[in-house]
Design a protein around this motif. Structure first.
Motif, PDB file in Angstrom:
ATOM      1  N   ILE A 131      18.403 -11.526 -28.286  1.00  0.00           N
ATOM      2  CA  ILE A 131      17.432 -11.635 -29.296  1.00  0.00           C
ATOM      3  C   ILE A 131      15.728 -11.329 -28.722  1.00  0.00           C
ATOM      4  N   THR A 132      15.787 -11.769 -27.432  1.00  0.00           N
ATOM      5  CA  THR A 132      14.423 -11.168 -26.644  1.00  0.00           C
ATOM      6  C   THR A 132      14.428  -9.780 -26.673  1.00  0.00           C
ATOM      7  N   LEU A 133      15.055  -8.908 -26.559  1.00  0.00           N
ATOM      8  CA  LEU A 133      15.220  -7.396 -26.615  1.00  0.00           C
ATOM      9  C   LEU A 133      14.869  -7.089 -27.958  1.00  0.00           C
ATOM     10  N   PRO A 179      15.719 -30.805 -15.783  1.00  0.00           N
ATOM     11  CA  PRO A 179      16.983 -30.504 -15.294  1.00  0.00           C
ATOM     12  C   PRO A 179      18.029 -29.771 -16.209  1.00  0.00           C
ATOM     13  N   ARG A 180      17.653 -29.821 -17.420  1.00  0.00           N
ATOM     14  CA  ARG A 180      18.635 -28.851 -18.198  1.00  0.00           C
ATOM     15  C   ARG A 180      18.183 -27.549 -18.614  1.00  0.00           C
ATOM     16  N   ILE A 181      17.092 -27.205 -17.780  1.00  0.00           N
ATOM     17  CA  ILE A 181      16.557 -25.807 -17.909  1.00  0.00           C
ATOM     18  C   ILE A 181      17.598 -24.716 -17.861  1.00  0.00           C
ATOM     19  N   CYS A 182      17.436 -23.688 -18.384  1.00  0.00           N
ATOM     20  CA  CYS A 182      18.487 -22.471 -18.452  1.00  0.00           C
ATOM     21  C   CYS A 182      18.879 -22.439 -16.998  1.00  0.00           C
ATOM     22  N   ALA A 183      20.410 -22.459 -16.973  1.00  0.00           N
ATOM     23  CA  ALA A 183      20.849 -22.079 -15.490  1.00  0.00           C
ATOM     24  C   ALA A 183      20.906 -20.538 -15.305  1.00  0.00           C
ATOM     25  N   GLY A 184      20.625 -19.721 -16.164  1.00  0.00           N
ATOM     26  CA  GLY A 184      20.715 -18.329 -16.207  1.00  0.00           C
ATOM     27  C   GLY A 184      19.387 -17.696 -16.468  1.00  0.00           C
ATOM     28  N   PRO A 233      13.651 -17.385 -28.206  1.00  0.00           N
ATOM     29  CA  PRO A 233      14.945 -17.526 -28.761  1.00  0.00           C
ATOM     30  C   PRO A 233      15.554 -18.565 -29.186  1.00  0.00           C
ATOM     31  N   VAL A 234      15.154 -19.737 -28.450  1.00  0.00           N
ATOM     32  CA  VAL A 234      15.620 -21.169 -28.777  1.00  0.00           C
ATOM     33  C   VAL A 234      14.472 -21.554 -29.255  1.00  0.00           C
ATOM     34  N   ALA A 235      14.216 -21.671 -30.574  1.00  0.00           N
ATOM     35  CA  ALA A 235      12.685 -21.914 -31.043  1.00  0.00           C
ATOM     36  C   ALA A 235      12.341 -23.740 -31.254  1.00  0.00           C
ATOM     37  N   PHE A 248      18.725 -14.677 -14.416  1.00  0.00           N
ATOM     38  CA  PHE A 248      19.800 -13.705 -14.819  1.00  0.00           C
ATOM     39  C   PHE A 248      19.452 -13.004 -15.967  1.00  0.00           C
ATOM     40  N   GLY A 249      18.956 -13.802 -16.992  1.00  0.00           N
ATOM     41  CA  GLY A 249      18.384 -13.466 -18.144  1.00  0.00           C
ATOM     42  C   GLY A 249      17.251 -12.486 -18.356  1.00  0.00           C
ATOM     43  N   MET A 250      16.290 -12.834 -17.530  1.00  0.00           N
ATOM     44  CA  MET A 250      15.004 -11.845 -17.146  1.00  0.00           C
ATOM     45  C   MET A 250      15.530 -10.647 -16.652  1.00  0.00           C
ATOM     46  N   ALA A 251      16.340 -10.667 -15.771  1.00  0.00           N
ATOM     47  CA  ALA A 251      16.884  -9.545 -15.176  1.00  0.00           C
ATOM     48  C   ALA A 251      17.540  -8.460 -16.009  1.00  0.00           C
ATOM     49  N   GLU A 252      18.561  -8.988 -16.923  1.00  0.00           N
ATOM     50  CA  GLU A 252      19.308  -8.061 -17.628  1.00  0.00           C
ATOM     51  C   GLU A 252      18.308  -7.635 -18.781  1.00  0.00           C
ATOM     52  N   VAL A 253      17.271  -8.457 -19.168  1.00  0.00           N
ATOM     53  CA  VAL A 253      16.297  -7.911 -20.237  1.00  0.00           C
ATOM     54  C   VAL A 253      15.463  -6.754 -19.726  1.00  0.00           C
ATOM     55  N   PRO A 309      10.463 -21.067 -22.766  1.00  0.00           N
ATOM     56  CA  PRO A 309      11.435 -20.220 -23.443  1.00  0.00           C
ATOM     57  C   PRO A 309      13.052 -20.421 -23.016  1.00  0.00           C
ATOM     58  N   PHE A 310      12.990 -20.833 -21.634  1.00  0.00           N
ATOM     59  CA  PHE A 310      14.471 -21.166 -20.973  1.00  0.00           C
ATOM     60  C   PHE A 310      14.769 -22.714 -21.023  1.00  0.00           C
ATOM     61  N   GLY A 311      13.441 -23.678 -21.476  1.00  0.00           N
ATOM     62  CA  GLY A 311      13.816 -25.044 -21.466  1.00  0.00           C
ATOM     63  C   GLY A 311      12.979 -25.434 -20.351  1.00  0.00           C
ATOM     64  N   VAL A 312      12.785 -26.860 -19.942  1.00  0.00           N
ATOM     65  CA  VAL A 312      12.171 -27.299 -19.037  1.00  0.00           C
ATOM     66  C   VAL A 312      12.863 -28.436 -18.416  1.00  0.00           C
ATOM     67  N   ALA A 320      25.824 -18.090 -24.396  1.00  0.00           N
ATOM     68  CA  ALA A 320      24.550 -18.561 -24.137  1.00  0.00           C
ATOM     69  C   ALA A 320      23.817 -17.584 -23.006  1.00  0.00           C
ATOM     70  N   GLY A 321      24.692 -16.854 -22.350  1.00  0.00           N
ATOM     71  CA  GLY A 321      24.137 -15.728 -21.809  1.00  0.00           C
ATOM     72  C   GLY A 321      23.808 -14.423 -22.500  1.00  0.00           C
ATOM     73  N   ALA A 322      24.439 -14.360 -23.392  1.00  0.00           N
ATOM     74  CA  ALA A 322      24.121 -12.994 -24.137  1.00  0.00           C
ATOM     75  C   ALA A 322      23.062 -13.350 -25.204  1.00  0.00           C
TER      76      ALA A 322
HETATM   77  C1  HEM Z   1      16.691 -14.208 -22.035  1.00  0.00           C
HETATM   78  C2  HEM Z   1      18.146 -14.984 -21.931  1.00  0.00           C
HETATM   79  C3  HEM Z   1      18.230 -16.334 -21.788  1.00  0.00           C
HETATM   80  C4  HEM Z   1      17.478 -17.506 -22.782  1.00  0.00           C
HETATM   81  C5  HEM Z   1      15.975 -17.111 -23.589  1.00  0.00           C
HETATM   82  C6  HEM Z   1      17.955 -18.637 -22.615  1.00  0.00           C
HETATM   83  C7  HEM Z   1      17.506 -19.698 -23.019  1.00  0.00           C
HETATM   84  C8  HEM Z   1      18.091 -20.845 -22.908  1.00  0.00           C
HETATM   85  C9  HEM Z   1      17.736 -22.386 -23.285  1.00  0.00           C
HETATM   86  C10 HEM Z   1      16.659 -22.576 -24.108  1.00  0.00           C
HETATM   87  C11 HEM Z   1      18.541 -23.233 -23.030  1.00  0.00           C
HETATM   88  C12 HEM Z   1      18.720 -24.763 -23.320  1.00  0.00           C
HETATM   89  C13 HEM Z   1      17.781 -25.692 -22.546  1.00  0.00           C
HETATM   90  C14 HEM Z   1      17.812 -26.916 -23.028  1.00  0.00           C
HETATM   91  O1  HEM Z   1      18.514 -27.269 -24.141  1.00  0.00           O
HETATM   92  O2  HEM Z   1      17.108 -27.805 -22.512  1.00  0.00           O
HETATM   93  C15 HEM Z   1      19.578 -22.405 -22.086  1.00  0.00           C
HETATM   94  C16 HEM Z   1      20.777 -23.186 -21.372  1.00  0.00           C
HETATM   95  C17 HEM Z   1      21.557 -22.593 -20.703  1.00  0.00           C
HETATM   96  N1  HEM Z   1      21.798 -21.183 -20.328  1.00  0.00           N
HETATM   97 FE1  HEM Z   1      20.354 -19.791 -21.094  1.00  0.00          FE
HETATM   98  N2  HEM Z   1      19.157 -18.665 -21.588  1.00  0.00           N
HETATM   99  C18 HEM Z   1      19.155 -17.047 -21.463  1.00  0.00           C
HETATM  100  C19 HEM Z   1      20.170 -16.359 -20.633  1.00  0.00           C
HETATM  101  C20 HEM Z   1      21.306 -17.069 -20.053  1.00  0.00           C
HETATM  102  C21 HEM Z   1      22.161 -16.517 -19.069  1.00  0.00           C
HETATM  103  C22 HEM Z   1      22.100 -15.000 -18.887  1.00  0.00           C
HETATM  104  C23 HEM Z   1      23.327 -17.395 -18.657  1.00  0.00           C
HETATM  105  C24 HEM Z   1      24.333 -17.329 -17.998  1.00  0.00           C
HETATM  106  C25 HEM Z   1      24.742 -16.202 -17.322  1.00  0.00           C
HETATM  107  C26 HEM Z   1      22.633 -18.582 -19.103  1.00  0.00           C
HETATM  108  C27 HEM Z   1      23.183 -19.893 -18.898  1.00  0.00           C
HETATM  109  C28 HEM Z   1      22.851 -20.994 -19.604  1.00  0.00           C
HETATM  110  C29 HEM Z   1      23.453 -22.382 -19.434  1.00  0.00           C
HETATM  111  C30 HEM Z   1      24.570 -22.560 -18.550  1.00  0.00           C
HETATM  112  C31 HEM Z   1      22.818 -23.165 -20.248  1.00  0.00           C
HETATM  113  C32 HEM Z   1      22.874 -24.812 -20.121  1.00  0.00           C
HETATM  114  C33 HEM Z   1      22.066 -25.611 -19.167  1.00  0.00           C
HETATM  115  C34 HEM Z   1      22.145 -27.061 -19.267  1.00  0.00           C
HETATM  116  O3  HEM Z   1      22.338 -27.471 -20.356  1.00  0.00           O
HETATM  117  O4  HEM Z   1      22.518 -27.625 -18.063  1.00  0.00           O
HETATM  118  N3  HEM Z   1      21.375 -18.490 -20.021  1.00  0.00           N
HETATM  119  N4  HEM Z   1      19.452 -21.190 -21.976  1.00  0.00           N
END
Ligand code: HEM
Length: 449
Positions: A272-274, A394-399, A324-326, A402-407, A389-392, A265-267
């Protein structure tokens, strides 16, 4: 304010009219984006009915907020086909879990990647970005940056979790195996959506299971090699999470689930964004030049990098046009009513960032590439829940941070140093199955600035 002249980057043709539910799902197996007709970019809510199942698309910020934030209790569960597609590889990870187990895992994985601690990962970002830049500089002829970035960003995550044991070669193997896994596993499964077992998919599923076992085996060996108390601060923090009774939240297979999830998930999202950002830089040299002018010669610290307005705006606009997650499919776990539709337990409710991010009522010139949308006052006026792009919720991307920083670190290294042009004869094609990737990769010619 200087405004980039309108440039419409590649997108698939819109369907002439709405397909029937079954035809649409069959087409969606190959590419989800191909099923949406022009009015999907104007409507607020629309539905399609399968035998025994309603599929509702939440296509306006109010309904997105209702589903993903206000009624998270009802819609927190991801659609079954998504759970099934990922379970062989990430097990019960918080990425696909729900209920109390999800909450407990989410609480354990979030602190080690909290925005306040990101500076510790800066050296990992820089090392992986420099290794990637060196390999691009050596390339003779066109390069597929989609594959190069997948390996390079896996390298970031391996370095963050395992330190020096996470080599670039190991990262390449993991990224390649995951790509092969997705090719085998990642289909919008018609029978799965209808809640029936997919009896025809057993062959691809067997291949996917084999690849998942290879991936988990590789990561398990790295965890073992770190020893029970060793490893990086990130790995130690994951192991240290405790329940009230003092028992570890993540140990054995559960720890492996979350580490594999971090690596994937982190990669995935960042690579994809890059990739799309590189395509935009290749197709719009004025943007590439403006980014290069903004970027300092030596990569500064993270705080300074994150404050570079134009580069950040380009990345945000890239994630608007190519989220990336469309598609975010959820299943209702209780009956509910959305506007005039009765949702029953098991019905599917989707948010589709591809549509929301190009919705005609929410964006001016929605298909045009305009980084300026994310600068100054224009950025502040954007409606909430129209950009996700990261969701909205309580389930918003936990990273996300981190993701914005690495990109951003990769952008600082790559766009300062190189010019990109599409390889002769190559046409980028957005293709969405579970993630929005370019079909056939992203072939570019790289030259030094
Ligand atoms: C540009 C980079 C990233 C994008 C675009 C991205 C996007 C997303 C999206 C769309 C979700 C799903 C949200 C949902 O289903 O409601 C998600 C979940 C998650 N992401 Fe990311 N992500 C990125 C980077 C990362 C990184 C670097 C990490 C960890 C180091 C990470 C960890 C997670 C985790 C743990 C979840 C699950 C959250 C949950 O369901 O509670 N992501 N991410």
């Amino acid at each position: 304010m200087e405004v980039t002249a309108d440039f419409i980057p590649p997108m698939p043709p819109r369907a002439a009219r709405e397909p029937t539910a079954i035809a649409g799902l069959l087409r969606a197996r190959r590419d989800v984006l191909s099923i949406f007709p022009a009015d999907a970019y104007r409507r607020q809510v629309f539905t399609t009915r399968l035998p025994g199942r309603l599929i509702l698309v939440a296509n306006t910020p109010e309904v997105v907020r209702d589903v993903f934030v206000t009624r998270h209790d009802i819609y927190q569960r991801k659609a079954r086909f998504l759970e099934d597609a990922l379970r062989p590889v990430v097990g019960g990870s918080c990425f696909i879990g729900s209920g109390e187990d999800w909450a407990e895992r989410r609480e354990a994985v979030s602190p080690p990647i909290h925005p306040s601690g990101l500076a510790q990962f800066h050296p990992c970002f820089v090392e992986a970005a420099e290794t990637c830049a060196e390999s691009l500089a050596r390339a003779e002829g066109p390069v597929d940056v989609a594959a190069a970035y997948a390996a390079a960003i896996s390298h970031v995550l391996l370095l963050a979790v395992f330190g020096k044991a996470g080599t670039a070669a190991e990262a390449r193997l993991i990224a390649e195996t995951f790509t092969a896994y997705q090719d085998a596993a990642e289909v919008v499964d018609l029978l799965g959506l209808m809640g029936l077992p997919d009896v025809f998919g057993w062959l691809t599923r067997r291949r996917a299971r084999q690849l998942a076992a290879v991936l988990r085996g590789r990561v398990a060996r790295l965890i073992d090699a770190a020893g029970p108390d060793g490893g990086t601060p990130l790995l130690r923090a994951l192991r240290a999470a405790r329940r009230e009774d003092g028992s570890p939240v993540l140990a054995g297979e559960r720890l492996l689930d979350e580490v594999v999830m971090f690596l994937l998930a982190g990669a995935e999202g960042a690579a994809i964004t890059l990739t799309w950002t590189t395509m935009l830089a290749a197709l719009h040299p004025a943007t590439a030049d403006r980014m290069a002018a903004e970027l300092p010669a030596d990569v500064p610290d993270l705080a300074a990098l994150m404050a570079l307005p134009f580069t950040k705006a380009v990345i945000q606009e890239s994630m608007r046009l190519y989220p990336p997650v469309a598609v975010f499919p959820r299943q209702a776990t209780q009956p509910h009513r959305i506007r005039r539709w009765d949702i029953r337990t098991g019905d599917i409710v989707l948010a589709v960032p591809w549509l929301l991010h190009r919705h005609e009522a929410l964006w001016e010139a929605p298909d045009a590439f305009r980084p300026e949308r994310f600068l100054g006052e224009a950025a502040r006026q954007r409606p909430r829940f129209a950009y996700m792009p990261f969701g909205v919720g309580p389930r918003i991307c936990a990273g996300a941070a981190f993701g914005m920083a690495e990109v951003t670190v990769f952008a600082a290294v790559l766009f300062r140093r190189f010019r990109f042009a599409l390889a002769p004869g190559f046409t980028p094609q957005p293709n969405c199955r579970l993630a929005l990737r370019p079909k056939g990769g992203m072939r570019v010619v790289v030259t030094r600035r």
